[in-house]
Design an enzyme around this catalytic site. Structure first.
Site, PDB file in Angstrom:
ATOM      1  N   GLU A  85       0.718  -1.291   0.024  1.00 52.56           N
ATOM      2  CA  GLU A  85       0.117   0.075   0.031  1.00 52.56           C
ATOM      3  C   GLU A  85       0.822   1.046   0.023  1.00 52.56           C
ATOM      4  OE1 GLU A  85      -3.112  -0.310  -0.812  1.00 52.56           O
ATOM      5  OE2 GLU A  85      -2.938  -2.640  -0.759  1.00 52.56           O
ATOM      6  N   ASP A 133       3.563  -4.293  -6.060  1.00 52.58           N
ATOM      7  CA  ASP A 133       4.250  -5.399  -5.532  1.00 52.58           C
ATOM      8  C   ASP A 133       5.760  -5.202  -5.455  1.00 52.58           C
ATOM      9  OD1 ASP A 133       1.866  -6.888  -5.004  1.00 52.58           O
ATOM     10  OD2 ASP A 133       1.759  -8.008  -7.022  1.00 52.58           O
TER      11      ASP A 133
END
Length: 413
Positions: free
Chosen positions: A278, A354
């Protein structure tokens, strides 16, 4: 000139409808007849789990495309059938007040569309989740959330309908430009206010209470060079067993939200990988980029609407209530055929987040374990049909995410 314009309008509708038919057919075929499960799944998951996940995802996919097709049929019937036209005529006979006719038409279309979608929403959103053990809500609690969502949607639809008819009647030449600007303002307001006004209607949010996680967040933020404000826990367990986290808001409403199901059921290294992911969205300004892309898309859509809606935009007279049905049909078709573009952008953002998470934590085993546990606990399709991934996945499939993480890790080690 009229024939020239009519040909352009007809061609525009033909292209959009043609793409819709092709995409809907390919989606349905892919959902009904998925390819055999890829044996490479066995490297991380059991084939039994892959088959179970395939079964879980099978029915909702079919219902999604059936619901979409029914909505298209409904709006087309309202626009082009004699009975559909008589419905608008009945409203016009009921009252001579133009704005009341407009309001009743917007309300009527919204009501019929909502009623058609209701059984699909209930089945996929509650019943299917309940029988598979994912929903933690009672039927009454689900209906309460449904009515809240429906009430918000109704208010937005009525307000949007009135504003739209004011624009097309008062600014017949520049309505699309003003509409684009208003849509952009709405997007900014939604991004800012939704997390602090609307989301709390459905869930409770509080600062993450675990001191170990708070310390972890501070360490990651320092390492990433970020000034992270709110990291909140959401009581998602009152609705679902699914675990998730997301980054939302703009300006002072920016926040990382973590489901309590994730905090309570996943290991500390996995939670660290989620928070780092995040932060990747935060670092890459993905919300701002999404906002800007949404604004650009709004201008494009409104520009196309000036062509598609031309038959329902008579000059020098009040615009007919059928225009709202034409607008709804044009918008859902445009959103449908542009889904691959929107989702491709989203998948790229998720992949970059990611990579950022992996670089920030340096813990490949935890990153892989997170993807494995998320997939197991949500029964994510482990070998989804390629077309459905291309068309509707806003995140890369699980195996693709794992393989990309492994490749990225080895590229700098």
């Amino acid at each position: 000139m009229i024939n020239y314009e009519s040909r352009h309008v007809s061609l525009a509708w033909l292209i959009i409808l043609g793409l819709t038919v092709i995409f809907a057919f390919l989606y349905l075929v892919s959902a009904l007849f998925p390819a055999p499960i890829d044996p490479s799944v066995a490297k991380y998951f059991s084939i039994t789990l892959a088959e179970k996940a395939r079964t879980y995802n099978y029915t909702p996919r079919i219902l999604f495309i059936v619901n979409f097709c029914l909505q298209v049929v409904l709006l087309s019937w309202l626009l082009f059938s004699s009975k559909g036209r008589s419905l608008f005529q009945s409203i016009q006979k009921f009252t001579k007040n133009y704005w009341l006719v407009t309001l009743l038409s917007v309300l009527g279309i919204w009501l019929i569309s909502t009623l058609i979608s209701l059984p699909f929403t209930y089945f996929s959103g509650y019943y299917w989740q309940k029988i598979w053990g994912f929903s933690t809500q009672s039927s009454a609690a689900w209906w309460m959330d449904y009515w809240k969502t429906t009430g918000i949607d109704l208010c937005i639809s009525l307000a949007g309908g009135i504003i739209f008819f004011m624009l097309v009647n008062k600014a017949s030449r520049s309505w699309w430009l003003i509409g684009s600007l208003l849509f952009s303002i709405w997007l900014v307001a939604e991004y800012f206010f939704w997390p602090i006004i609307v989301s709390p209607i459905f869930n409770h949010f509080k600062p993450v209470p675990d001191s170990a996680i708070v310390s972890m967040v501070n360490d990651l933020a320092h390492k990433a060079g970020l000034n992270v404000g709110a990291v909140l826990e959401m009581d998602a367990s009152r609705q679902t067993t699914f675990a998730n986290a997301y980054f939302t808001g703009v300006g002072t409403s920016k926040r990382i939200v973590i489901y309590d199901t994730l905090l309570h059921n996943y290991s500390l290294p996995e939670i660290k990988a989620v928070i780092a992911h995040e932060m990747g969205h935060w670092r890459h300004n993905d919300v701002i980029h999404g906002l800007l892309l949404g604004m650009a898309g709004g201008f494009i859509v409104f520009g196309l609407l000036t062509i598609l809606l031309k038959p329902w935009l008579p000059k020098n007279s009040n615009k007919p209530p059928q225009l709202w049905a034409a607008l709804q049909l044009a918008v859902i078709l445009l959103l449908f055929v542009t889904s691959p573009i929107q989702n491709a952008v989203s998948r790229q953002m998720e992949q970059n987040a990611d990579y950022f998470s992996l670089q920030l934590t340096g813990n490949l085993p935890a990153e892989i374990q997170l993807q494995e546990d998320l997939a197991r606990n949500s029964l994510a399709d482990l070998t989804p049909p390629a077309f459905i991934v291309w068309f509707s996945y806003d995140h890369p499939p699980t195996l693709a995410r794992i393989q990309d993480l492994v490749q990225e890790y080895h590229s700098y080690h």
